[in-house]
Design a protein around this motif. Structure first.
Motif, mmCIF file in Angstrom:
data_model
loop_
_atom_site.group_PDB
_atom_site.id
_atom_site.type_symbol
_atom_site.label_atom_id
_atom_site.label_comp_id
_atom_site.label_asym_id
_atom_site.label_seq_id
_atom_site.Cartn_x
_atom_site.Cartn_y
_atom_site.Cartn_z
ATOM 1 N N GLN A 84 -17.947 -2.416 7.022
ATOM 2 C CA GLN A 84 -18.223 -2.295 5.592
ATOM 3 C C GLN A 84 -19.340 -1.420 5.077
ATOM 4 O OE1 GLN A 84 -15.552 -3.783 3.656
ATOM 5 N NE2 GLN A 84 -16.724 -2.374 2.127
ATOM 6 N N ASP A 116 -7.467 -4.854 7.792
ATOM 7 C CA ASP A 116 -7.325 -4.949 6.032
ATOM 8 C C ASP A 116 -8.323 -4.174 5.587
ATOM 9 O OD1 ASP A 116 -5.106 -6.660 6.723
ATOM 10 O OD2 ASP A 116 -6.210 -8.471 6.510
ATOM 11 N N ALA A 117 -9.441 -4.279 5.862
ATOM 12 C CA ALA A 117 -10.806 -3.612 5.282
ATOM 13 C C ALA A 117 -10.461 -1.995 5.415
ATOM 14 C CB ALA A 117 -11.898 -3.884 6.082
ATOM 15 N N TRP A 118 -9.884 -1.574 6.355
ATOM 16 C CA TRP A 118 -9.513 -0.263 6.519
ATOM 17 C C TRP A 118 -8.419 0.220 5.582
ATOM 18 C CZ3 TRP A 118 -11.917 3.766 8.821
ATOM 19 C CH2 TRP A 118 -12.884 3.423 9.879
ATOM 20 N N LEU A 119 -7.437 -0.609 5.662
ATOM 21 C CA LEU A 119 -6.147 -0.403 4.508
ATOM 22 C C LEU A 119 -6.643 -0.475 2.997
ATOM 23 C CD1 LEU A 119 -3.536 -2.537 6.354
ATOM 24 C CD2 LEU A 119 -3.484 -0.129 6.119
ATOM 25 N N GLU A 120 -7.789 -1.065 2.815
ATOM 26 C CA GLU A 120 -8.312 -1.249 1.569
ATOM 27 C C GLU A 120 -9.118 -0.136 1.139
ATOM 28 O OE1 GLU A 120 -11.399 -4.017 -1.284
ATOM 29 O OE2 GLU A 120 -10.309 -4.884 0.531
ATOM 30 N N PHE A 121 -9.765 0.457 2.175
ATOM 31 C CA PHE A 121 -10.711 1.614 1.703
ATOM 32 C C PHE A 121 -9.879 2.883 1.750
ATOM 33 C CE2 PHE A 121 -12.744 5.155 4.303
ATOM 34 C CZ PHE A 121 -13.774 5.441 3.295
ATOM 35 N N GLN A 124 -9.256 5.460 -1.086
ATOM 36 C CA GLN A 124 -10.351 5.971 -1.730
ATOM 37 C C GLN A 124 -10.864 7.163 -0.680
ATOM 38 O OE1 GLN A 124 -13.244 2.830 -2.851
ATOM 39 N NE2 GLN A 124 -12.057 1.364 -1.702
ATOM 40 N N SER A 147 -1.236 5.214 7.257
ATOM 41 C CA SER A 147 -2.009 5.415 6.174
ATOM 42 C C SER A 147 -3.227 6.196 6.089
ATOM 43 C CB SER A 147 -2.705 3.973 5.816
ATOM 44 O OG SER A 147 -1.750 2.869 5.742
#
Length: 380
Positions: A84, A116-121, A124, A147
């Protein structure tokens, strides 16, 4: 009946996906575009490093200083908090000008952490920053990998073939991708070399690209001092180490194709200079070579027996072979060639010889491993 149909003879190299780049394509693309995210995947360390350096050299405003690049080594243990923090660093504009740059080595372990954090980032990942992910291997079929490919450049750093691929069994030994790379590397150093001579270098040193590149630099210095602009066979042999990169696969191929003089010569070279194992380490172990050759030869004999049954008894062809055996399409031309040299009686004799070898190894009643291999090659 011939197992080779038109589809086998015209089998081509696998087609790369449009968003996968090799080093050459990367060089051209960087002239007009620049990524925010680059994924460099492959087992060849030299290509991974060169791809990384090419991207850094193309950073808008010039190559950044080393102290402005945040590099996470492959030995660093990944954790969610650190991931993060990396994302925050990338999305925060630099106070000192330029763009935030993060290089993440051993990226496969980091991608498995907090997916999940990677998929959210990743949605962007088209901002004013540079993230370079480097890994020996990544499963390109996974959801996360797909992704990554959407916003990023996927750069292949796999080692090219150092022999003609299996779907071109009749090609000349120097008609391969690594040879083309080596000839080009000599050209970049201002030297001309014939492809046939360049292959001697690959055969003597093995297919690892970093030592080959270092040797090109060494020979360039020698040629400059001697006012030479081309590389001769004599020069190569004089300055190259002994050895070779022959493998158990090559030995079995020559045996099954009835190239006995070539097989015996290769066996002699491997026993004298060693050979490269699957980790590119040079080894000298006749017992291990005998065990590997026996296992490969038995598998090949069973494949040929299955192909012969499909073709001669069931009147099948390529489609049935692919459906009923473990063979894949690229290897059919190689199997087709060996099929011609191995009738049913010879396959049976090879299997009998391998059973005898196994008994001799387990009982200790046989000769030395290298002698048992020689006898098998000569007798069947």
């Amino acid at each position: 009946r011939d197992i080779g149909v038109t589809g086998v003879q015209t089998c081509a190299l696998p087609i790369s996906t449009s968003n996968t780049l090799n080093i050459s394509l990367l060089t051209r693309k960087l002239k007009s575009e620049f990524p925010s995210l680059a994924v460099i995947v492959g087992k060849e360390d030299l290509l991974r490093r060169e791809a990384r350096d090419q991207i850094l050299a193309a950073v808008p405003g010039g190559r950044p200083d080393a102290d402005t690049i945040q590099t996470i080594s492959a030995q660093t243990r990944p954790d969610e908090t650190r991931i993060q923090q990396l994302f925050d660093d990338l999305l925060t504009p630099s106070l000192f000008g330029g763009i935030p740059i993060v290089i993440l080595e051993g990226a496969d372990r980091w991608l498995k952490t907090a997916s999940d954090a990677w998929l959210e980032f990743l949605p962007q990942a088209q901002g004013n920053f540079l993230l370079i992910l480097i890994s020996e291997q990544l499963d390109g079929r996974s959801k996360l990998a797909k992704s990554l490919k959407e916003p990023g450049w996927w750069v292949s750093a796999d080692r090219p073939f150092h022999r003609p691929p299996p779907w071109r069994p009749d090609a000349r030994p120097w008609d391969n991708e690594l040879n083309q790379w080596l000839v080009h590397r000599f050209g970049q150093a201002g030297l001309k070399v014939d492809a046939k001579i360049a292959q001697i270098m690959i055969d003597r040193m093995g297919p690892v690209m970093a030592p080959l590149a270092q040797t090109v630099e060494k020979l360039s210095l020698i040629c400059t001092s001697e006012n030479q602009t081309s590389v001769s066979e004599e020069l190569l042999v004089k300055h190259l180490p002994g050895g070779g990169d022959g493998s158990a696969f090559d030995l079995v191929d020559r045996w099954f194709e009835k190239k006995r003089p070539e097989a015996l010569l290769l066996l002699s070279q491997m026993l004298e200079g060693g050979w490269l194992d699957e980790k590119d380490q040079r080894v000298k172990n006749p017992q291990a070579l005998l065990l590997q050759c026996s296992a490969l030869a038995l598998k090949r004999a069973r494949e040929l027996r299955a192909v012969r049954k499909i073709v001669e008894e069931e009147k099948g062809g390529e489609k049935e072979i692919l459906e009923q055996t473990t063979l894949t399409r690229p290897f059919l031309p190689k199997i087709r060639l060996q099929y011609k040299h191995c009738d049913a009686k010879r396959v049976d004799r090879i299997i009998a010889a391998l059973i005898e070898l196994d008994w001799q190894m387990k009982s200790g009643a046989g000769a030395r491993p290298e002698e048992m291999l020689e006898r098998a090659i000569l007798s069947v």
